[in-house]
Design a protein around this motif. Structure first.
Motif: not given
Length: 345
Positions: A327-333
């Motif tokens: 879920v590293g894409y949550r760093y974009a938030v």
């Protein structure tokens, strides 16, 4: 400033370098884990180490079994943490900031970023040794308003724990699927771990030594190692290897209420009830979790959020359609949210 080979490999517009810190806080720990630790430092485009501009820093805490190398490694079809911040800054989604990736690994797979007589003082290492090194050697905004902390899973727990335990170091935290609600998240693992330890004459040491020799390790044994790592952090008994209490009886599996009470003292969902002053000074309290989290950490995030909101404090809480992994894409938030509340470069 010339881009490093690692920066070129990751195709960064900015750059990343690996420094090494000799940490007094980790010296002489019972397992002999290294006191000399890598620190990955991302530098945004246009970074001038000799210039007058000073930068805010986002400190990143890895999850269980993670380390600095894992977080900066490149993988096909995936974006790592330094690539995320680089792309967000280049796209104008967030202002320039530095990133510092802290190494908190141990022989048992992780430190939980707490001070332990068994593991070493990983909280002190983070808030004193790492922060102090960065402020002394880089053009940082070297006070609370210039620092935030973020992590996933164990790292998310660490972000919450450190801001509630060491007020004045960070101005904000972001927790992605962070450990919380230990009763719901941890207790289901106790029986499974007890059954595994039975095979090794109820000896954590014998189990670990056998585990380390295996070429391939079953998932249930990985979970048992994680629980031993948590015991070394939450309920150590002496500065000796394997000197920690488990929260269940090794022979019967019965819950040991006295030991588990020591664990609950670290549970963010419980800690927050007594941390109004510490939480009040934060500029951002951010939690998210997938609705299909295998450890039910979405429930822990809800509990923490509801309890802190009951104190009349704002919490940014989000749930998304995913599980605990990748879920590293949550760093974009979280990165833009943290940058928005820190003092600007």
């Amino acid at each position: 400033m010339a881009t490093t080979e690692l920066g070129n490999l990751l195709r960064l517009v900015g750059d990343v370098r690996i420094d090494f810190i000799d940490s007094p806080s980790l010296a002489g720990n019972p397992f002999g884990d290294p006191a000399r630790r890598p620190l990955a430092i991302y530098q945004p485009p246009g970074f001038d180490p000799q210039g007058s501009k000073r930068y805010p820093v986002i400190y990143v805490l890895h999850g269980y079994t993670g380390d600095v190398a894992a977080l900066v490694s490149g993988r096909p079809w995936e974006t790592n943490v330094v690539q995320w911040i680089d792309r967000l800054i280049v796209a104008g989604t967030m202002p320039p900031a530095m990133l510092a990736i802290v190494d908190g690994n141990t022989r048992l797979g992780g430190s939980q970023y707490v001070d332990s007589i068994h593991n070493g003082a990983y909280a002190t290492y983070t808030v004193r040794d790492v922060v102090g090194y960065l402020d002394a050697n880089y053009p940082t905004i070297s006070h609370e308003g210039g620092r935030s902390v973020v992590g996933k899973s164990t790292g998310g727990f660490g972000a919450m724990y450190l801001t509630m335990t060491y007020p004045g170091v960070f101005c904000a935290f972001a927790s992605h699927s962070g450990d919380s609600n230990f009763l719901g998240a941890y207790v289901p693992e106790f029986a499974r771990t007890q059954r595994i330890l039975e095979k090794y004459d109820h000896s954590p040491e014998a189990f670990v030594e056998a585990f380390e020799k295996k070429n391939k390790r079953p998932d249930d044994e990985m979970h048992a190692m994680m629980l031993l790592g948590q015991a070394a952090a939450y309920s150590p008994t002496a500065a000796e290897a394997f000197a920690f209490d488990l929260p269940f009886d090794l022979r019967t599996g019965q819950l040991r209420d006295d030991v588990f009470a020591r664990w609950l003292a670290y549970d963010p969902a419980e800690m927050c009830l007594h941390k109004l002053a510490e939480l009040s000074r934060l500029r951002l309290r951010y939690l998210d979790c997938g609705r299909r989290d295998e450890y039910a950490l979405d429930i822990g995030a809800r509990m923490f959020t509801d309890r802190v909101r009951a104190m009349d404090l704002e919490v940014r809480h989000e749930e998304f359609d995913d599980d605990h992994r990748n879920v590293g894409y949550r760093y974009a938030v979280s990165f833009p949210a943290l940058a928005a509340v820190m003092e600007a470069a």
